[in-house]
Design a protein around this motif. Sequence first.
Motif, PDB file in Angstrom:
ATOM      1  N   SER A 385       0.842  -1.196   0.000  1.00 36.65           N
ATOM      2  CA  SER A 385       0.000   0.000   0.000  1.00 36.65           C
ATOM      3  C   SER A 385       0.879   1.249   0.000  1.00 36.65           C
ATOM      4  CB  SER A 385      -0.921   0.020   1.222  1.00 36.65           C
ATOM      5  OG  SER A 385      -1.794  -1.088   1.209  1.00 36.65           O
ATOM      6  N   PHE A 386       0.431   2.250  -0.737  1.00 44.71           N
ATOM      7  CA  PHE A 386       1.152   3.519  -0.735  1.00 44.71           C
ATOM      8  C   PHE A 386       0.201   4.644  -1.117  1.00 44.71           C
ATOM      9  CE2 PHE A 386       1.647   1.666  -4.946  1.00 44.71           C
ATOM     10  CZ  PHE A 386       1.501   2.725  -5.834  1.00 44.71           C
ATOM     11  N   GLY A 387       0.606   5.861  -0.776  1.00 47.32           N
ATOM     12  CA  GLY A 387      -0.130   7.059  -1.143  1.00 47.32           C
ATOM     13  C   GLY A 387       0.758   7.950  -1.993  1.00 47.32           C
ATOM     14  N   VAL A 388       0.191   8.513  -3.052  1.00 46.79           N
ATOM     15  CA  VAL A 388       0.967   9.354  -3.959  1.00 46.79           C
ATOM     16  C   VAL A 388       0.257  10.694  -4.116  1.00 46.79           C
ATOM     17  CG1 VAL A 388      -0.160   8.366  -5.999  1.00 46.79           C
ATOM     18  CG2 VAL A 388       2.064   9.476  -6.233  1.00 46.79           C
ATOM     19  N   PHE A 389       1.047  11.771  -4.143  1.00 45.37           N
ATOM     20  CA  PHE A 389       0.490  13.093  -4.395  1.00 45.37           C
ATOM     21  C   PHE A 389       1.489  13.876  -5.248  1.00 45.37           C
ATOM     22  CE2 PHE A 389       2.856  13.350  -0.444  1.00 45.37           C
ATOM     23  CZ  PHE A 389       3.548  14.551  -0.514  1.00 45.37           C
ATOM     24  N   VAL A 390       1.028  14.976  -5.819  1.00 46.19           N
ATOM     25  CA  VAL A 390       1.870  15.770  -6.711  1.00 46.19           C
ATOM     26  C   VAL A 390       1.787  17.233  -6.301  1.00 46.19           C
ATOM     27  CG1 VAL A 390       0.022  16.050  -8.419  1.00 46.19           C
ATOM     28  CG2 VAL A 390       2.418  16.306  -9.122  1.00 46.19           C
ATOM     29  N   THR A 391       2.927  17.914  -6.391  1.00 43.61           N
ATOM     30  CA  THR A 391       3.025  19.340  -6.100  1.00 43.61           C
ATOM     31  C   THR A 391       3.407  20.068  -7.378  1.00 43.61           C
ATOM     32  OG1 THR A 391       3.801  18.811  -3.871  1.00 43.61           O
ATOM     33  CG2 THR A 391       4.110  21.074  -4.637  1.00 43.61           C
ATOM     34  N   ASP A 392       2.657  21.134  -7.712  1.00 50.85           N
ATOM     35  CA  ASP A 392       2.983  21.847  -8.952  1.00 50.85           C
ATOM     36  C   ASP A 392       4.034  22.919  -8.698  1.00 50.85           C
ATOM     37  OD1 ASP A 392       1.713  24.063  -7.886  1.00 50.85           O
ATOM     38  OD2 ASP A 392      -0.073  23.896  -9.137  1.00 50.85           O
ATOM     39  N   GLY A 393       4.342  23.673  -9.751  1.00 50.92           N
ATOM     40  CA  GLY A 393       5.444  24.621  -9.694  1.00 50.92           C
ATOM     41  C   GLY A 393       5.212  25.829  -8.824  1.00 50.92           C
ATOM     42  N   VAL A 394       3.948  26.036  -8.392  1.00 51.60           N
ATOM     43  CA  VAL A 394       3.677  27.183  -7.530  1.00 51.60           C
ATOM     44  C   VAL A 394       3.221  26.742  -6.146  1.00 51.60           C
ATOM     45  CG1 VAL A 394       3.176  28.773  -9.415  1.00 51.60           C
ATOM     46  CG2 VAL A 394       1.342  27.349  -8.489  1.00 51.60           C
ATOM     47  N   GLY A 395       3.415  25.474  -5.829  1.00 53.00           N
ATOM     48  CA  GLY A 395       3.153  24.999  -4.482  1.00 53.00           C
ATOM     49  C   GLY A 395       1.803  24.374  -4.250  1.00 53.00           C
ATOM     50  N   ASN A 396       0.933  24.309  -5.267  1.00 47.69           N
ATOM     51  CA  ASN A 396      -0.351  23.638  -5.089  1.00 47.69           C
ATOM     52  C   ASN A 396      -0.129  22.137  -4.971  1.00 47.69           C
ATOM     53  OD1 ASN A 396      -2.108  25.966  -5.346  1.00 47.69           O
ATOM     54  ND2 ASN A 396      -1.531  25.988  -7.511  1.00 47.69           N
ATOM     55  N   VAL A 397      -0.827  21.521  -4.032  1.00 48.74           N
ATOM     56  CA  VAL A 397      -0.643  20.098  -3.758  1.00 48.74           C
ATOM     57  C   VAL A 397      -1.952  19.356  -4.011  1.00 48.74           C
ATOM     58  CG1 VAL A 397       0.031  18.376  -2.035  1.00 48.74           C
ATOM     59  CG2 VAL A 397       1.087  20.649  -2.019  1.00 48.74           C
ATOM     60  N   SER A 398      -1.866  18.243  -4.700  1.00 49.75           N
ATOM     61  CA  SER A 398      -3.057  17.436  -4.975  1.00 49.75           C
ATOM     62  C   SER A 398      -3.505  16.692  -3.727  1.00 49.75           C
ATOM     63  CB  SER A 398      -2.758  16.421  -6.081  1.00 49.75           C
ATOM     64  OG  SER A 398      -1.915  15.386  -5.583  1.00 49.75           O
ATOM     65  N   GLU A 399      -4.717  16.174  -3.778  1.00 55.10           N
ATOM     66  CA  GLU A 399      -5.139  15.227  -2.759  1.00 55.10           C
ATOM     67  C   GLU A 399      -4.368  13.927  -2.944  1.00 55.10           C
ATOM     68  OE1 GLU A 399      -9.325  14.662  -2.738  1.00 55.10           O
ATOM     69  OE2 GLU A 399      -9.788  16.739  -2.227  1.00 55.10           O
ATOM     70  N   THR A 400      -4.208  13.184  -1.868  1.00 51.33           N
ATOM     71  CA  THR A 400      -3.454  11.936  -1.929  1.00 51.33           C
ATOM     72  C   THR A 400      -4.282  10.842  -2.579  1.00 51.33           C
ATOM     73  OG1 THR A 400      -2.145  12.473   0.015  1.00 51.33           O
ATOM     74  CG2 THR A 400      -2.320  10.142  -0.555  1.00 51.33           C
ATOM     75  N   GLN A 401      -3.686  10.141  -3.532  1.00 53.08           N
ATOM     76  CA  GLN A 401      -4.295   8.960  -4.132  1.00 53.08           C
ATOM     77  C   GLN A 401      -3.766   7.733  -3.408  1.00 53.08           C
ATOM     78  OE1 GLN A 401      -6.691   7.603  -5.839  1.00 53.08           O
ATOM     79  NE2 GLN A 401      -6.070   7.533  -7.983  1.00 53.08           N
ATOM     80  N   SER A 402      -4.634   7.010  -2.717  1.00 50.68           N
ATOM     81  CA  SER A 402      -4.233   5.772  -2.045  1.00 50.68           C
ATOM     82  C   SER A 402      -4.247   4.630  -3.056  1.00 50.68           C
ATOM     83  CB  SER A 402      -5.176   5.469  -0.877  1.00 50.68           C
ATOM     84  OG  SER A 402      -5.103   6.478   0.099  1.00 50.68           O
ATOM     85  N   VAL A 403      -3.154   3.885  -3.131  1.00 56.29           N
ATOM     86  CA  VAL A 403      -3.005   2.844  -4.150  1.00 56.29           C
ATOM     87  C   VAL A 403      -2.703   1.510  -3.463  1.00 56.29           C
ATOM     88  CG1 VAL A 403      -1.758   2.124  -6.229  1.00 56.29           C
ATOM     89  CG2 VAL A 403      -2.097   4.565  -5.753  1.00 56.29           C
ATOM     90  N   THR A 404      -3.336   0.456  -3.958  1.00 61.16           N
ATOM     91  CA  THR A 404      -3.060  -0.903  -3.501  1.00 61.16           C
ATOM     92  C   THR A 404      -2.397  -1.677  -4.625  1.00 61.16           C
ATOM     93  OG1 THR A 404      -4.947  -0.899  -1.990  1.00 61.16           O
ATOM     94  CG2 THR A 404      -4.044  -3.036  -2.613  1.00 61.16           C
ATOM     95  N   LEU A 405      -1.199  -2.173  -4.373  1.00 62.57           N
ATOM     96  CA  LEU A 405      -0.458  -2.996  -5.329  1.00 62.57           C
ATOM     97  C   LEU A 405      -0.631  -4.456  -4.907  1.00 62.57           C
ATOM     98  CD1 LEU A 405       1.628  -3.452  -7.632  1.00 62.57           C
ATOM     99  CD2 LEU A 405       3.414  -3.112  -5.907  1.00 62.57           C
TER     100      LEU A 405
END
Length: 743
Positions: A385-405
Motif C-alpha cells: 500500500s502507498f499514497g501518492v500526491f503531486v506538487t505543482d510549480g507554484v506549491g499547489n498540492v493534490s489530494e493523496t491517491q491511495s493505491v493498492t499494489l
Amino acid sequence: WQLKQSATAVAIGPSVGDTSWWPTLDELDTIIDERSCLFDDVYSFDSMDNSFVKDIQDGTWIDPWQGADAASCGSPVAPYDGSVPSSYSYDADAGTLTLYGKGAHIGLGMVVNGAQIGDIADAPDSITYQVTELTNSTMTLDIAVVTPTNDNGFWRFNLVCTDDSCIGNNVEPTVGEAGGEATFTGTFDGFLANSETNTFEFPASAQSWAGVANDNQALYPLSFPSSTTLNFLASSDEPVTVKFTFEYNPYPDVNPTFSTDEVVVNGDCQAYSVDIPAQGTDTFSSYLMFIIERDIPVTVSNVVIGGDAPICTVAPVITSDDTAIITEHSGVDQVVYTAETSAEVTAPITFSLTAESDPALTIDGATGAVTLADNPVYSVKSQYSFGVFVTDGVGNVSETQSVTLSVNDASQSPLNITSSSNAANFTFVSEDCDLSIDSTDSCQAANVNGLTNYQSVFVSESTIVGDEKVVTISYASDDDTTTGLGIKIFFDSSEMTPSGVKDIYTNDNIASPEDDALPDTDDDDGNPETDKYIIAAWASLFGSFPGSNTVNLFTLCFNGTDPDACDVDSGDSGDSGDSGDSVDPVDPVDPVDPVDPVDPVDPVTIAVPTQAADSQHVYVSAGSLSEDGSQLTVTLGYLSDDPTTTGVGFKLQFDSSVITLNDVTMIAGDVIAAGNLNKDGDSLTFGFASLFGSWPGSSDTDLTTIVFDVAAAASGSTMLDIVETSSAAGYTFDGQSQEIIIP
C-alpha cells in the motif's frame, strides 16, 4: 515580530496561500479574543549572534500534550518554555528561515516539518519555514505538513514588525503593499460574500450602497504618494462590473475618498489590473469593493496593490488508477506503477509518496514511476500500500491517491463465467473460480439460496490429467424446461492455454465451445487479469432445455502438450443425433423452377423457394464476386408464412479449401449465434431466438451478409449447404443448397 492582529494570521489549507480549512467562517470573530495569549508573543532575531528568542509574556497557546486539560492559554513545559537556547539562519536565495533548538518555533508548537506532532518527545531539533513574503514590516511563513487525517496541507503564519529594528529584505515596500492581500469579508447592507470560495454577489434585495470591506487591518493606513496598480484574479459566468473605493476611515468619517475605474469581469479565471492614481499625502483606512450589476456572482481573489499580477492556478489532480497488479517472482527493482496528473498543471511538478507508504517503494519525483525494491512473493506479502500526491510549480498540492499494489499468486489463475443471454424471467447466477494451475482443486457451486427461476453455471470439477488442467463446466436450475442460455468463460491466456474441449452437451446446442478463444478487448467480466474467453450457447425453441435440473455442459482442457489428449467429443453428453428441438419432417415441398440465369459473370443463380405452409425457408438470396475475383459476397434470405415465430438455427457449410471466411454482417435481430466459425473453418453457426415469439417481424427478410476470400487457384464450382440445427415448434425447416461458380 508578532502575529498580525488578524483572525487569519494563523491558518491552514490544502495549498500555499489557501487557508480554507481553518479557521472556519464561524470562528473568525472569536479567534483573536480567545487566543490573545498567542497574539502577544514576541519573536526576536538578533543578527549579531544569530540568536532567536520567543517571549511568551504571561503565557501562550498550548495543547493538551503540553500539560493542559484542553487547548487553551497557559504556561508551556520544557522545551517549549524557552529553556533551550535557540538560534536561526535566513537563506535569502532559498527563501527559507530555519530555527535551531528543541522547542523553538513560530506560531504553534505542534507544527513541524511534515507533521503535526502530539508528544513532547517528538519535538525536533530544528524547523525550516518557507519565507513567502518579507518586507521591512511584514513576514509571511508557510510550512508543509501531513495532518493527523493523512491530508497534505500548509500552515501559514502572518507576522508584523513591532518596532523599527526589523530589517527584512532591506528593500522598501511598495507603498500600499505592506499587508499583503486584502481580505474582503466585511459585508454590509445586504451584500453577499463566501470567504471559502471568494465568491461575491450584489443581490436585488441589498441596499444600493451595499458592498464588502477589507478586514486585513495590517494594510492600514494605506498611502499612495505615487501612482500604482491594484491587481486581482477574477472569474464570472457572465459579464459583471467590479470597482474599488478607498476612504479615510469607515463611514461616516470617509473623506478624503476616491474610487478606481470600473473593471468588467467575464469568463474563466484571469488576472485583472486597475490603476490607482497618486493621492499625495492622504492616507486611507477603509478599503471597499463594490459590484455594479445585481444577482451576478463573481469570484475575486488575490487582491494586492502593486507588484506583479497574480497567476491563476488550479491544484493538480492524480489521474492514475488506485490499483495495480504484479506477478510474484517477477524480479527486484521493477517499476510497478506510474503516477499521472491532470494536464492543466503549472510546471515543474514533483511526485511524492506519503510517509505511510510501504518502505519497499520509492518514486521518481519527475516521472511518477514507482519502483518496488522487493522480489514479490505472494506467500510472504500479498499486497503493498502507498499514497501518492503531486506538487505543482507554484506549491499547489493534490489530494493523496491511495493505491493498492496486489501480488498475483503465480500458481493460481482466474476463471470467470458470465451470461451472454439467459431465459426470459430467469436470474443468471455464476461462481468465479481461482484455479490451481498445477494441481487438483475444487471450486464452489453458485449460491442460489433463496432464489427461484434461476440458471446457475459453475466449475463442478477441476483436476490434473497428465499435463493438462481439466475443468468441467456444469449447469443447475430449478426448472428443467427453459429456452436455453449463452455463456462466456474468461481466463488469463498468459497462464492457461486452451488445449481442447470435450463432452459437449449437444441437446439444443447452437454455439459449440471452441478452444480457439476470442480476445476480451472490452474487459466484459470486469477482471483485468483475464484477457480471453470461450463462448457457448444453447437454445430450445420448444422451451425444453436442458431436460434435467442439473447437467454438465462441457469440459475444457488447458496447457496440454498432446493435441489429441482432449479431443472435441460432442457425443459423450446429451443426444448424439438430432437436436432436442427436432420435429418429424413433413412431405418435401414441390421443386421450383429456377429463375432465368443472370449474366454469365455472376457466380450465383438465385432460386427463390416457393413458400410452403408452416415452413421456414433459408436460402442464398444474393451473391457476387469482386472484380478481381478474390472475394465472394453472399446474402442469406428467409421466407415463412408467419412473421412471428420463436426463431431458427442453422449452419452454413462450405469447402474451406476454396473459400475462407472474411467477415459476417448480421441483418436480422434477436441474434444468439452470429456466424460462429467452427474449429475446422468450414462451417458457420447462426441462431435467432425470440423468447416472446416475435421473430423476425417479416415473412420475407434477409438474415446476414457473408464475405469469403476465394483461394487464388480456385475455379469451377463449389457448394454452400444450409443445414438445420433448430426450428420453431410446429415448423419444417427448408435449407436450400447453392452452387457457386468460380470463373
